[in-house]
Design a protein around this motif. Sequence first.
Motif, PDB file in Angstrom:
ATOM      1  N   UNK A   8       0.825  -1.206   0.000  1.00  0.00           N
ATOM      2  CA  UNK A   8       0.000   0.000   0.000  1.00  0.00           C
ATOM      3  C   UNK A   8       0.863   1.262   0.000  1.00  0.00           C
ATOM      4  N   UNK A   9       0.263   2.369  -0.456  1.00  0.00           N
ATOM      5  CA  UNK A   9       0.945   3.657  -0.530  1.00  0.00           C
ATOM      6  C   UNK A   9       0.224   4.685   0.326  1.00  0.00           C
ATOM      7  N   UNK A  10       0.935   5.780   0.632  1.00  0.00           N
ATOM      8  CA  UNK A  10       0.364   6.860   1.429  1.00  0.00           C
ATOM      9  C   UNK A  10      -0.309   7.932   0.581  1.00  0.00           C
ATOM     10  N   UNK A  11      -0.153   7.846  -0.726  1.00  0.00           N
ATOM     11  CA  UNK A  11      -0.745   8.822  -1.640  1.00  0.00           C
ATOM     12  C   UNK A  11      -1.412   8.081  -2.793  1.00  0.00           C
ATOM     13  N   UNK A  12      -2.330   8.753  -3.510  1.00  0.00           N
ATOM     14  CA  UNK A  12      -2.981   8.090  -4.648  1.00  0.00           C
ATOM     15  C   UNK A  12      -1.991   7.686  -5.738  1.00  0.00           C
ATOM     16  N   UNK A  13      -0.890   8.416  -5.838  1.00  0.00           N
ATOM     17  CA  UNK A  13       0.109   8.082  -6.844  1.00  0.00           C
ATOM     18  C   UNK A  13       1.054   7.019  -6.276  1.00  0.00           C
ATOM     19  N   UNK A  14       1.070   5.805  -6.839  1.00  0.00           N
ATOM     20  CA  UNK A  14       1.956   4.758  -6.310  1.00  0.00           C
ATOM     21  C   UNK A  14       3.423   5.203  -6.348  1.00  0.00           C
ATOM     22  N   UNK A  15       4.120   4.963  -5.253  1.00  0.00           N
ATOM     23  CA  UNK A  15       5.525   5.349  -5.192  1.00  0.00           C
ATOM     24  C   UNK A  15       6.367   4.426  -6.048  1.00  0.00           C
ATOM     25  N   UNK A  16       7.471   4.938  -6.542  1.00  0.00           N
ATOM     26  CA  UNK A  16       8.415   4.135  -7.320  1.00  0.00           C
ATOM     27  C   UNK A  16       9.472   3.604  -6.355  1.00  0.00           C
ATOM     28  N   UNK A  27      -1.840   0.270  10.458  1.00  0.00           N
ATOM     29  CA  UNK A  27      -1.525   1.659  10.111  1.00  0.00           C
ATOM     30  C   UNK A  27      -2.673   2.594  10.481  1.00  0.00           C
ATOM     31  N   UNK A  28      -2.348   3.704  11.114  1.00  0.00           N
ATOM     32  CA  UNK A  28      -3.377   4.655  11.543  1.00  0.00           C
ATOM     33  C   UNK A  28      -3.360   5.904  10.663  1.00  0.00           C
ATOM     34  N   UNK A  29      -3.141   5.685   9.372  1.00  0.00           N
ATOM     35  CA  UNK A  29      -3.144   6.741   8.363  1.00  0.00           C
ATOM     36  C   UNK A  29      -3.913   6.240   7.148  1.00  0.00           C
ATOM     37  N   UNK A  30      -4.411   7.129   6.291  1.00  0.00           N
ATOM     38  CA  UNK A  30      -5.069   6.680   5.052  1.00  0.00           C
ATOM     39  C   UNK A  30      -4.080   5.948   4.146  1.00  0.00           C
ATOM     40  N   UNK A  31      -4.563   4.910   3.453  1.00  0.00           N
ATOM     41  CA  UNK A  31      -3.717   4.136   2.543  1.00  0.00           C
ATOM     42  C   UNK A  31      -4.387   4.027   1.178  1.00  0.00           C
ATOM     43  N   UNK A  32      -3.546   3.782   0.164  1.00  0.00           N
ATOM     44  CA  UNK A  32      -4.019   3.662  -1.216  1.00  0.00           C
ATOM     45  C   UNK A  32      -3.428   2.404  -1.836  1.00  0.00           C
ATOM     46  N   UNK A  33      -4.211   1.796  -2.728  1.00  0.00           N
ATOM     47  CA  UNK A  33      -3.779   0.607  -3.444  1.00  0.00           C
ATOM     48  C   UNK A  33      -4.033   0.824  -4.931  1.00  0.00           C
ATOM     49  N   UNK A  34      -2.961   0.867  -5.704  1.00  0.00           N
ATOM     50  CA  UNK A  34      -3.064   1.085  -7.160  1.00  0.00           C
ATOM     51  C   UNK A  34      -3.922   2.307  -7.473  1.00  0.00           C
ATOM     52  N   UNK A  35      -3.757   3.368  -6.687  1.00  0.00           N
ATOM     53  CA  UNK A  35      -4.484   4.611  -6.909  1.00  0.00           C
ATOM     54  C   UNK A  35      -5.816   4.701  -6.209  1.00  0.00           C
ATOM     55  N   UNK A  36      -6.351   3.610  -5.671  1.00  0.00           N
ATOM     56  CA  UNK A  36      -7.656   3.611  -5.003  1.00  0.00           C
ATOM     57  C   UNK A  36      -7.475   3.776  -3.493  1.00  0.00           C
ATOM     58  N   UNK A  37      -8.320   4.601  -2.894  1.00  0.00           N
ATOM     59  CA  UNK A  37      -8.222   4.813  -1.445  1.00  0.00           C
ATOM     60  C   UNK A  37      -8.911   3.679  -0.698  1.00  0.00           C
ATOM     61  N   UNK A  38      -8.207   3.152   0.304  1.00  0.00           N
ATOM     62  CA  UNK A  38      -8.750   2.057   1.100  1.00  0.00           C
ATOM     63  C   UNK A  38      -9.671   2.630   2.175  1.00  0.00           C
ATOM     64  N   UNK A  93      -8.123  -4.962  13.811  1.00  0.00           N
ATOM     65  CA  UNK A  93      -6.936  -4.219  13.400  1.00  0.00           C
ATOM     66  C   UNK A  93      -7.268  -2.735  13.309  1.00  0.00           C
ATOM     67  N   UNK A  94      -6.381  -1.919  13.882  1.00  0.00           N
ATOM     68  CA  UNK A  94      -6.556  -0.473  13.759  1.00  0.00           C
ATOM     69  C   UNK A  94      -6.185  -0.042  12.347  1.00  0.00           C
ATOM     70  N   UNK A  95      -6.969   0.893  11.811  1.00  0.00           N
ATOM     71  CA  UNK A  95      -6.691   1.426  10.483  1.00  0.00           C
ATOM     72  C   UNK A  95      -7.272   2.824  10.368  1.00  0.00           C
ATOM     73  N   UNK A  96      -6.420   3.760   9.985  1.00  0.00           N
ATOM     74  CA  UNK A  96      -6.825   5.151   9.803  1.00  0.00           C
ATOM     75  C   UNK A  96      -7.486   5.656  11.085  1.00  0.00           C
ATOM     76  N   UNK A  97      -8.779   5.964  11.063  1.00  0.00           N
ATOM     77  CA  UNK A  97      -9.442   6.547  12.218  1.00  0.00           C
ATOM     78  C   UNK A  97     -10.403   5.581  12.899  1.00  0.00           C
ATOM     79  N   UNK A  98     -10.273   4.283  12.609  1.00  0.00           N
ATOM     80  CA  UNK A  98     -11.217   3.344  13.205  1.00  0.00           C
ATOM     81  C   UNK A  98     -10.547   2.019  13.518  1.00  0.00           C
ATOM     82  N   UNK A  99     -11.259   1.218  14.295  1.00  0.00           N
ATOM     83  CA  UNK A  99     -10.863  -0.158  14.580  1.00  0.00           C
ATOM     84  C   UNK A  99     -11.793  -1.042  13.772  1.00  0.00           C
ATOM     85  N   UNK A 100     -11.214  -1.878  12.910  1.00  0.00           N
ATOM     86  CA  UNK A 100     -12.004  -2.742  12.041  1.00  0.00           C
ATOM     87  C   UNK A 100     -12.028  -4.161  12.603  1.00  0.00           C
TER      88      UNK A 100
END
Length: 542
Positions: free
Chosen positions: A163-171, A410-421, A441-448
């Motif tokens: 996963x990435x931290x931005x919509x644009x996948x990192x190289x 991870x307790x931050x927003x994540x992206x997969x291939x440009x899509x926000x999780x 599992x904790x993720x972003x602003x919630x516990x899933x």
Amino acid sequence: MLQLSGLDATFLYIESPEMPMHVGALHVLELPKGYRGPFVKDLRALMAARLPLMPALRRRLWWMPLNLANPVWVDAEPDLTQHIVEVKLPASAKKGDGLAELHAAVGALHPQLLDRSKPLWRFHVLEGLGNSHSGHKRVALYSQVHHAAVDGQAAVALANILFDLTPEPRVIETRPSKRVKTFRHDMAEMLRGAIAGEVLQVGQIIRELPATVSSLTRAAGAVAMHTPLLNRGKGNKVSNLALAPRTMLNVSVTPGRAFASLSLPLAEMKALAKLHECSLNDVVLFVCAGGLRKYFAAHGITVPRKPMIAAVPISLRQPGDTSSDNQASLSFISLGTHLADPQRRLAHIKASSAAMKATMGSLKSVLPTDFPSIGVPWLMEAARSIYGKAKVAERIPPVATLAISNVPGPQVPLYLAGARMLTNYPTSIVVHGLALNVTVQSFDKHMDFGMMADAAAMPDVARYAEAVRAAYADLQLLPPESAPAPAPAPARKRPAAKAPPAAKKAGAAPAAQGRRAPTAASKPAPAPARQSRQPVTKATKA
């Protein structure tokens, strides 16, 4: 030659159609505005670029001759068209949030065993969801990775790469490996490696025996010290080491699965943990325990008089260790479900959790994740077959009621291939005798919360998810244990009775002015009752 550890291989030996041994997650993804897709194609392209960094997904099993000892890992080149597949959801998924259809899809896909001749993972891209609230297209991903390859923390490490931290996948720049790839081993090499590994492991066990005995002694002392914490209060005598009561969940499982999910606000859960002077994990255990009581009551089932027990995995992994293997053990925590009072139940869970941590802290360094394996595959596979066919789970006392696992994420927003999780619902394992697994599992602003159940034992696991939500609402209303009791309302002052005129002429001073008391000769006559007595108010009476 990379041989599987004893713990890793165990997940292979006990696997059966009734007990698939893979873990994963259900992710709901929001696609970028104007996205045309198909998403499965973009995901395959991303995985092709990231695979060099994920060795757990680039290897497969190579079995020992005659299955004499644990298998080894060899290199593989996965065909992404077979490992990343597309699944169409029913048309009803476009209405509402589509969670019911997603849950049904996971329940149908989870029992499918992974092909052991290939790398032990598969991703399902679930198409056919309706748009998000913002009007963006949505898609879902259900992942499967065999537990022989990863544990909870290793799966999080894989997610950090994927996963990435931005919509644009990192190289990510990768250097070509200089290691010679091994796609097979010959019989002689396998046997030499197995015997050499056996000798090393036996020698290590002998060398570590004194330290193991010392750690066991400290653990026994910790149990003795913390037992009084669990035995406070009438009807509250219990131990984490006691057997669990038999319930509808302590049965031999079938190949069918039912799945449900739940999200709770992370910041609020942390605030509640702070308010009640407990850990976030204690909050998770409390809402799961309260959910069990509510679910049983809704079905007219009497809550057992003994407390139900949670089997709780604990990580043995050192900080910074991201290796793709299993480094975990199992502990037990009493859930206090026999206590109707939520305040007492929370105190019980806090004491149980503290006792478990004190005990396991002494044992972490000696709990084995590897052990000699020659002949073990035969024994474990035979035991698994007998255990399932003879329905041993119904014949022996249960050690736990359900499995509950809390994995930091991870307790931050994540992206997969440009899509926000949007969600990260874990999917885990149920086994004979434990027909319900709750993994959080904790993720972003919630516990899933991901709740996997045997379809025969708990087909309406979604009702349990709602019961857990109701138990969380109970916790929100629960005052902290240390809160002071509300002060009683102050009593209303009675006005001093007025002296009759005759007394005033005698020079008698009212008592309220603090002058010397009047003598008997000058003492005024008592005032009539109607003048001196005031109506008794509720505050005065209290």
